[in-house]
Scaffold this motif. Sequence first.
Motif, PDB file in Angstrom:
ATOM      1  N   ARG A  31      13.045  -5.491   9.246  1.00 52.89           N
ATOM      2  CA  ARG A  31      13.510  -6.701   8.743  1.00 52.89           C
ATOM      3  C   ARG A  31      13.756  -6.360   7.285  1.00 52.89           C
ATOM      4  O   ARG A  31      13.344  -5.381   6.790  1.00 52.89           O
ATOM      5  N   GLY A  32      14.561  -7.421   6.834  1.00 51.31           N
ATOM      6  CA  GLY A  32      14.906  -7.310   5.396  1.00 51.31           C
ATOM      7  C   GLY A  32      16.303  -7.173   5.124  1.00 51.31           C
ATOM      8  O   GLY A  32      17.309  -7.178   6.018  1.00 51.31           O
ATOM      9  N   LYS A  33      16.501  -7.933   3.731  1.00 54.87           N
ATOM     10  CA  LYS A  33      17.855  -8.123   3.483  1.00 54.87           C
ATOM     11  C   LYS A  33      18.625  -7.143   2.460  1.00 54.87           C
ATOM     12  O   LYS A  33      19.649  -7.194   2.118  1.00 54.87           O
ATOM     13  N   SER A  34      17.760  -6.218   2.083  1.00 54.80           N
ATOM     14  CA  SER A  34      18.316  -5.018   1.449  1.00 54.80           C
ATOM     15  C   SER A  34      17.940  -3.980   2.051  1.00 54.80           C
ATOM     16  O   SER A  34      16.835  -3.777   2.533  1.00 54.80           O
ATOM     17  N   GLY A  35      18.686  -2.792   2.032  1.00 54.55           N
ATOM     18  CA  GLY A  35      18.304  -1.803   2.663  1.00 54.55           C
ATOM     19  C   GLY A  35      19.289  -0.568   2.228  1.00 54.55           C
ATOM     20  O   GLY A  35      20.499  -0.871   1.623  1.00 54.55           O
ATOM     21  N   ALA A  69      16.100   2.582   5.381  1.00 50.02           N
ATOM     22  CA  ALA A  69      15.159   1.720   4.867  1.00 50.02           C
ATOM     23  C   ALA A  69      15.285   0.553   4.351  1.00 50.02           C
ATOM     24  O   ALA A  69      16.470   0.149   3.960  1.00 50.02           O
ATOM     25  N   THR A  70      14.426  -0.538   4.387  1.00 50.73           N
ATOM     26  CA  THR A  70      14.803  -1.709   3.987  1.00 50.73           C
ATOM     27  C   THR A  70      13.558  -2.181   2.945  1.00 50.73           C
ATOM     28  O   THR A  70      12.435  -1.682   3.017  1.00 50.73           O
ATOM     29  N   VAL A  71      13.910  -3.288   2.415  1.00 53.92           N
ATOM     30  CA  VAL A  71      12.671  -4.078   1.824  1.00 53.92           C
ATOM     31  C   VAL A  71      12.423  -5.281   2.243  1.00 53.92           C
ATOM     32  O   VAL A  71      13.469  -6.150   2.232  1.00 53.92           O
ATOM     33  N   ASN A  72      11.181  -5.805   2.706  1.00 54.59           N
ATOM     34  CA  ASN A  72      11.047  -6.827   3.401  1.00 54.59           C
ATOM     35  C   ASN A  72       9.786  -7.599   3.013  1.00 54.59           C
ATOM     36  O   ASN A  72       8.802  -6.817   2.876  1.00 54.59           O
ATOM     37  N   ASP A  73       9.977  -8.883   2.529  1.00 55.37           N
ATOM     38  CA  ASP A  73       8.625  -9.314   1.838  1.00 55.37           C
ATOM     39  C   ASP A  73       7.933  -8.312   0.784  1.00 55.37           C
ATOM     40  O   ASP A  73       6.918  -8.426   0.517  1.00 55.37           O
ATOM     41  N   GLY A  74       9.141  -7.649   0.151  1.00 53.92           N
ATOM     42  CA  GLY A  74       8.697  -6.754  -1.055  1.00 53.92           C
ATOM     43  C   GLY A  74       8.028  -5.414  -0.592  1.00 53.92           C
ATOM     44  O   GLY A  74       8.018  -4.441  -1.419  1.00 53.92           O
ATOM     45  N   ALA A  75       8.041  -5.122   0.706  1.00 52.38           N
ATOM     46  CA  ALA A  75       7.626  -3.959   1.131  1.00 52.38           C
ATOM     47  C   ALA A  75       8.515  -2.876   1.885  1.00 52.38           C
ATOM     48  O   ALA A  75       9.571  -3.549   2.497  1.00 52.38           O
ATOM     49  N   LEU A  76       8.672  -1.814   1.381  1.00 54.78           N
ATOM     50  CA  LEU A  76       9.585  -0.880   1.706  1.00 54.78           C
ATOM     51  C   LEU A  76       9.026  -0.014   2.985  1.00 54.78           C
ATOM     52  O   LEU A  76       8.052   0.507   3.095  1.00 54.78           O
ATOM     53  N   ALA A  77       9.898  -0.094   3.706  1.00 57.20           N
ATOM     54  CA  ALA A  77       9.775   0.714   5.307  1.00 57.20           C
ATOM     55  C   ALA A  77      10.852   1.191   5.685  1.00 57.20           C
ATOM     56  O   ALA A  77      12.034   1.123   5.362  1.00 57.20           O
TER      57      ALA A  77
END
Length: 607
Positions: A64-68, A35-43
């Motif tokens: 996408r996303g830099k935290s996960g 799971a990642t957070v991209n532009d504030g959205a968790l997916a």
Amino acid sequence: MCGIVGVLGSHEAAPILVEALKRLEYRGYDSAGIATVNDGALARRRAVGKLVNLSDLLVHDPLRGKSGIGHTRWATHGAPSVKNAHPHKAGPVAVVHNGIVENYRELRAELADHGVGFVTDTDTETVALLTEQYMNEGLSPVEAAFKTIDQLQGAFALAFLFDGQDDLIVAARKGSPLAIGHGDGEMYVGSDAIALAPLTDRITYLEEGDRAVLTRTTLEIRTEAGELANREIRQIQLDRTRVDKGNHKHYMAKEIAEQPIVVAEAIRSYLPTGGDQVVLPGDDLDFAKLDRLTMVACGTAFYACLTAKYWFEQLAKMPVEVDIASEFRYREPPISDRTLALFVSQSGETADTLAALRYCEGKADKIVSVVNVPESSIARESDLALPIHAGVEIGVASTKAFTCQLSVLLMLALKAAADRGTLTDEELADHAAALRGLPTVLNAALDQNESIRQSAQRLSEARDVLFLGRGLMYPLAMEGALKLKEISYIHAEGYASGELKHGPIALIDKHMPVVVMAPRDAVFDKTVSNMQEVMARKGKVILVSDDDGIADAEDGVWSTIRMPHVHTSLAPILYSVPAQLLAYHTAVAKGTDVDQPRNLAKSVTVE
Ligand code: F6R
């Protein structure tokens, strides 16, 4: 089991998470997810089966996303399926979990009373749902995660990721290990330091009950009681490269072939060149002051302990008890303060062995472990940890770790014999010389690969196989049977050859192959008598012995596997090679997944 990772980074998180999960796949491969957070959205993305399926999914459906956070699963509650795969998500929170939430039924019932519905069969879903509920009640993500953790009973390593929070992971451990990695403006979390090795060598290990709040630049750790805790950052030495298979088809084949080298390394580290004395790190262990040795382990490591019992009793005249960790930990065995408690574990994370170790704390004179992973929980919680120097073992079926465990245990028995004065200097020198020659005879055993492959071809047709051994070969018979069943899925049993006529001989007929492990030692004639009893009932014998043994006893056997001559004490180490190669070639002939056999995981971090 199960492996968890998390990253708060400055690059795309998905490839980093997948690479870290690859290094944790030994913990289970029933499903994987991130799971990642991209532009504030968790997916999230999840796939059943091995990690490669998740990688394929991410090619077609990137994240996408830099935290996960990420997870590789060994199923406990709920079948392997996409819906049961982690991360589990409930509203604004996603959770990955290693361990078992033992009170999940009660928690589910409470949630159901609040009208909450469930979509998975897992215990972990309750963790996500509880956190969501607390967030709905107005708690912050950290408060909600902490309040959830307070409700959990059982064993867990957890990582939480939140919608709208690109710079926050909450992590917690109880019973299952968890490491935090410190990067440069990045922070990581992983089930072990190996998972994080390509990212950092600066590691903080969480302690029992700890919960941690991570951002890219800060780490705050609190104890179970809520107090701020100061945990050191350790600079650790880890192999940053992912080990490959070399020229071999499987990791297991490579690891079997590596044994002369790694066993030589193990021997060199405890038996310094030029001397006959075994030297231990921080050498204040004196077996002369001890009355008893209690050894505890699981699986293959347990068979290493059973073998060592013969060595300690025969060479050091020391009373020894050997136990399976899952039995030992609940039996409440009395442990005197003149007992040495010894724990053997490749991974150093086996939940039952760790619990057994903790049971002995404050009771035994000393807690010693024989481990392959020096940074593991078992090593860290021991008074003295003795590394076996096997190197990273990736094949789920343990091979080189077993022979290295045996080598270290034999040297420990020789140290005990020296301390207790039960062997003469000449006898000690004789053993030391034999140990130094062991890599050479292991190479000679590996040269028998082709004849072993031919015997294995025959075994692959069998439905059941018996392994027989006497004395030092008895534990190896059980280890040979374990190797065969775990990777070829053929039912196999290891028996003390003298025990055969007390029941199992009823199984013998012309369809039953019987592998007899019998170097020409003091009990050889007795083992051969038991072998004759098998052949008289049309059992098909594969005799594993040396030149003398084969010359004496080959009449009427199905096939033979020829081993070099070796000092009697070392025979179980040498004869491990044919036991392992028989299992390996049988599995290859059957076309099973040799390195990742079904239903198994390499590190067993649940009871
Ligand atoms: C079998 C095997 C297992 C392990 C057992 C203990 O090939 O590998 O039986 O020996 O799960 O694991 P460790 O040694 O990591 O404690």
